[in-house]
Design an enzyme around this catalytic site. Structure first.
Site, PDB file in Angstrom:
ATOM      1  N   LYS A 142       0.274 -37.480  -3.652  1.00  0.00           N
ATOM      2  CA  LYS A 142      -0.567 -38.207  -3.183  1.00  0.00           C
ATOM      3  C   LYS A 142      -1.636 -38.360  -4.066  1.00  0.00           C
ATOM      4  CE  LYS A 142      -3.497 -36.758   0.391  1.00  0.00           C
ATOM      5  NZ  LYS A 142      -4.084 -36.680   1.567  1.00  0.00           N
ATOM      6  N   GLU A 173       1.438 -40.255   9.663  1.00  0.00           N
ATOM      7  CA  GLU A 173       0.911 -39.159   9.315  1.00  0.00           C
ATOM      8  C   GLU A 173      -0.086 -38.642   9.918  1.00  0.00           C
ATOM      9  OE1 GLU A 173      -2.129 -37.314   5.886  1.00  0.00           O
ATOM     10  OE2 GLU A 173      -0.862 -39.052   5.219  1.00  0.00           O
ATOM     11  N   ARG A 181      -6.850 -32.483  12.106  1.00  0.00           N
ATOM     12  CA  ARG A 181      -8.216 -32.589  11.960  1.00  0.00           C
ATOM     13  C   ARG A 181      -8.732 -32.712  13.631  1.00  0.00           C
ATOM     14  NH1 ARG A 181      -9.618 -37.082   7.461  1.00  0.00           N
ATOM     15  NH2 ARG A 181      -8.040 -36.752   5.912  1.00  0.00           N
ATOM     16  N   THR A 203      -3.557 -33.126   6.142  1.00  0.00           N
ATOM     17  CA  THR A 203      -4.563 -32.145   6.031  1.00  0.00           C
ATOM     18  C   THR A 203      -3.817 -30.731   5.942  1.00  0.00           C
ATOM     19  OG1 THR A 203      -6.028 -33.713   7.110  1.00  0.00           O
ATOM     20  CG2 THR A 203      -6.904 -31.699   6.306  1.00  0.00           C
TER      21      THR A 203
END
Length: 211
Positions: free
Chosen positions: A132, A45, A49, A72
């Site tokens: 999640k 993953e 960011r 994200t």
């Protein structure tokens, strides 16, 4: 479309730990992915960011055996960029209605983040059976997910946030946890020095956590 449960299950069941990667140095992308895959952690993953996150994803996707996803993810533009970068799945910190609406038009599966039973139920009503749990430790950790198991038996979780190897073992012992997300496999000093052998060794330890 609602979440493709078979697709996301097949991805998340490949290893007990999904490395959560925050990386801006594109030159490190391939050696990092190679070390993680060699260590038995093929599902990666890469969080959105950093300025070069999409380029990092593109490079990692070229590594044999790597299954790269974006993290994200917060809007439709992020989803389109993820698909264009060659991602196989997406992960979001939350599960807003607008985000779930946008996911309806995307071909790769989304793993949305939730923090409460209400949020989990709302996502389940939209067809999501894999979620999640984030930020896991800040929200109470494994005892909370253990409490979720009985009233929410149709939902499986990937907890992420504040997890280390010892905590990962506890999470992975729960019946409603398929894997955990973590960044401890990639210590900052190892990345800074390019010590990918150490990262591979940590990945091997993490890949042996289940069971």
């Amino acid at each position: 479309m609602p979440q493709d449960a078979n697709a996301i299950r097949s991805i998340l069941s490949l290893a007990p730990v999904v490395p959560v990667i925050i990386l801006d140095d594109v030159a490190q992308a391939r050696p990092l992915a190679e070390a993680l895959v060699a260590g038995g952690l093929p599902v990666l993953e890469v969080t959105l960011r950093t300025p070069n996150a999409l380029k990092v994803m593109e490079e990692m996707a070229k590594v044999s055996g790597a299954i790269v996803g974006s993290g994200t993810v917060r809007n439709g533009a992020h989803m389109k960029s993820s698909v264009d970068a060659g991602c196989r799945f997406m992960v979001s910190p939350g599960a807003s209605p607008r985000l779930l609406d946008a996911a309806e038009d995307v071909a790769i599966p989304l793993l949305p983040g939730i923090g409460t039973p209400t949020e989990a139920m709302a996502a389940a009503e939209r067809g999501y059976s894999f979620l999640k749990f984030f930020p896991a430790e800040a929200l109470g950790g494994a005892p909370v997910l253990k409490a979720f198991a009985s009233p929410l038996p149709d939902i499986t979780f990937c907890p992420t946030g504040g997890i280390d190897p010892e905590k990962a073992k506890v999470y992975l012992g729960l019946p409603n946890v398929i894997c955990v997300g973590g960044s401890w496999i990639m210590p900052a000093d190892s990345l800074a020095s390019g010590d990918f052998a150490r990262i591979e060794a940590l990945a091997k330890e993490a890949s042996a956590l289940r069971g």
